[in-house]
Design a protein around this motif. Structure first.
Motif: not given
Length: 185
Positions: A42-45, A117-126, A154-158
């Motif tokens: 997951e660290k490649k993210d 003026d943001v109407n669309t959010i790209v989410f990324m994170g842990v 990223s997350d654990y595979k659950t």
């Protein structure tokens, strides 16, 4: 008269300035303790997330970072250095999973994004199954369009992580490759 006719035609076609995709990025919990605790695959993210920050810097895309105020340590060094290259970024401390609800201080995250003026959010994170999904659900309820890629979260595979990915697929734009989120049509 000509302008009124053109406006009327655009209105009938469903196209207007308000329909334009104006993106912002919400980066959830890029803190040292969270990143080091992830499984190696997951660290490649993190590399992909740093690439998104380069895109934000190049294209002047606003970036909001949610980080826990009292745990997980500081923002990871390479993330902090990349953020400093982004013209419009802010770090907001939060006390719980949902950064839009549990933020600290006077600054309302929703207002900050709307003022840009943001109407669309790209989410990324842990921790897709906790903090990322909680913040994304809140943003969706507040009228933002939601986008992400499995290469950015990223997350654990659950089962919880799988359920969170399915929520993103059903409630927003979900691209297998993060670069596709930044292609201008």
């Amino acid at each position: 008269m000509r302008h009124m006719l053109a406006f009327g035609l655009l209105f009938l076609l469903g196209e207007s300035k308000a329909d334009e995709r104006k993106i912002g990025i919400v980066y959830v919990d890029p803190q040292v303790d969270f990143l080091v605790s992830l499984p190696m695959d997951e660290k490649k993210d993190l590399i992909n997330q740093l690439e998104v920050l380069k895109i934000a810097s190049r294209d002047d895309i606003p970036v909001m970072v949610f980080s826990y105020s009292d745990r997980a340590g500081p923002i990871e060094d390479s993330v902090q250095k990349s953020l400093e290259e982004v013209p419009r970024y802010i770090v907001i401390s939060k006390e719980g999973n949902n950064g839009f609800v549990t933020y600290q201080g006077y600054l309302d995250p929703t207002n900050w994004l709307r003022e840009r003026d943001v109407n669309t959010i790209v989410f990324m994170g842990v921790y897709t199954s906790r903090c990322v999904i909680a913040s994304a659900k809140s943003a969706k309820l507040q009228g933002f369009n939601i986008e992400t890629s499995p290469e950015l979260i990223s997350d654990y595979k659950t089962l919880d992580a799988d359920n969170a990915l399915n929520w993103f697929r059903q409630n927003g734009q979900y691209q297998e490759h993060f670069e596709d989120l930044f292609v201008i049509n």
